[in-house]
Design an enzyme around this catalytic site. Sequence first.
Site, PDB file in Angstrom:
ATOM      1  N   ARG A 197      -1.910 -37.248 -43.354  1.00 60.94           N
ATOM      2  CA  ARG A 197      -1.967 -37.870 -41.753  1.00 60.94           C
ATOM      3  C   ARG A 197      -0.688 -37.291 -41.467  1.00 60.94           C
ATOM      4  NH1 ARG A 197       0.729 -40.369 -37.477  1.00 60.94           N
ATOM      5  NH2 ARG A 197      -0.399 -40.627 -35.611  1.00 60.94           N
ATOM      6  N   VAL A 198      -1.204 -36.389 -40.328  1.00 59.60           N
ATOM      7  CA  VAL A 198      -0.198 -36.045 -38.862  1.00 59.60           C
ATOM      8  C   VAL A 198      -0.781 -36.671 -37.897  1.00 59.60           C
ATOM      9  CG1 VAL A 198       0.478 -33.323 -38.108  1.00 59.60           C
ATOM     10  CG2 VAL A 198      -0.330 -33.691 -40.720  1.00 59.60           C
ATOM     11  N   GLY A 199       0.562 -37.090 -37.149  1.00 61.07           N
ATOM     12  CA  GLY A 199       0.382 -37.162 -36.246  1.00 61.07           C
ATOM     13  C   GLY A 199       0.577 -35.829 -34.977  1.00 61.07           C
ATOM     14  N   ASP A 200       0.879 -36.635 -33.132  1.00 62.20           N
ATOM     15  CA  ASP A 200       1.682 -35.718 -32.187  1.00 62.20           C
ATOM     16  C   ASP A 200       2.661 -34.989 -32.199  1.00 62.20           C
ATOM     17  OD1 ASP A 200       2.283 -38.419 -31.875  1.00 62.20           O
ATOM     18  OD2 ASP A 200       3.240 -37.265 -30.120  1.00 62.20           O
ATOM     19  N   THR A 246       9.325 -42.854 -33.258  1.00 61.73           N
ATOM     20  CA  THR A 246       8.968 -40.887 -33.398  1.00 61.73           C
ATOM     21  C   THR A 246      10.984 -40.878 -32.300  1.00 61.73           C
ATOM     22  OG1 THR A 246       7.122 -40.086 -32.782  1.00 61.73           O
ATOM     23  CG2 THR A 246       8.783 -38.261 -32.504  1.00 61.73           C
TER      24      THR A 246
END
Length: 328
Positions: free
Chosen positions: A222-225, A194
């Site tokens: 999918r989505v991360g933080d 990131t």
Amino acid sequence: MRAAACLLLALGFGASAAEPPIAIAIHGGAGTMSREALDPEREKAIRADLDRALDAGHALLREGRPALEAVIAAVVVLEDSPHFNAGKGAVFTHEGINELDAALMDGATRRAGAVAGVRTVRNPIRLAAAVMKQSRHVMLTGSGAEAFAASVGLEPVEPSYFRTEFRWQQLQEAKAKEAAGTAVTLPASAYFGTVGAVALDRDGKVAAATSTGGMTNKRWGRVGDAPIIGAGTWADEGCAVSATGWGEFFIRLNVASDICARVHYRGDALGDAAAHVIMTRVPELGGDGGVIAIDSRGNIALPFNTQGMYRGWVHADGSRGTAIFRDP
């Protein structure tokens, strides 16, 4: 005449020394990179881009511009680099698509903007800024986010713009392991990064920005933080955090805001708060990664529990540096 000149010089130094502090920190991802796998030419290029991002953000801070502008400028440089998992260098989904997420937050106002799953926006952090400043919302996703981008004049790029051969080969390797039944739990990429930035401006205000391509071989939208306010990105009146790592665990622990809550409500020092969350709480659940954090006094914390984290900083005293592994 000479005495007058000396007096002016002394006054000039005094005024400079009395100026409120500014500071900035950036990251280009934490993960399982190794010294052996990082050849000197690639390391040189990565450090050069980290320095360019620091320069872009710090120059605005020196001009007296807001921290929010500085973190956007720094992240744009990293998004435009092919060496990080964001923008130009983003990883591929299982279907061979680049899906991008980003967020930013202004600590002084608690205003925030975020986007997820965009495919044709060159600089997702600019779109997140537009969501914050030009919409009634905090997070937009997918085709809706791209329609909003068009409505505010952000020119789209072809999906092929984001492709790099390095990331394409990472996907092929991950899919081959998956097909052979040897896929591991951890992401297959050499680092599941990131990019991000945190900054303190002359007015004592802080901001945070984060942008990512997510995980290699991710599926089902999918989505991360990174785009989730509080998990991967957070800024309040005196503390700002941008995270990088295994997003599912950072979401479950609300990592970014937890660090700042420890500073505010328990009175923890920034470094202690960040270190406890990253070195103890995240590994306890089985996750890994790192953060960059800054407070309103210019203190910077850069903890990570992986083999390395691409990072850079300019302290309030003007000292600066970049690092990849644990030794600076």
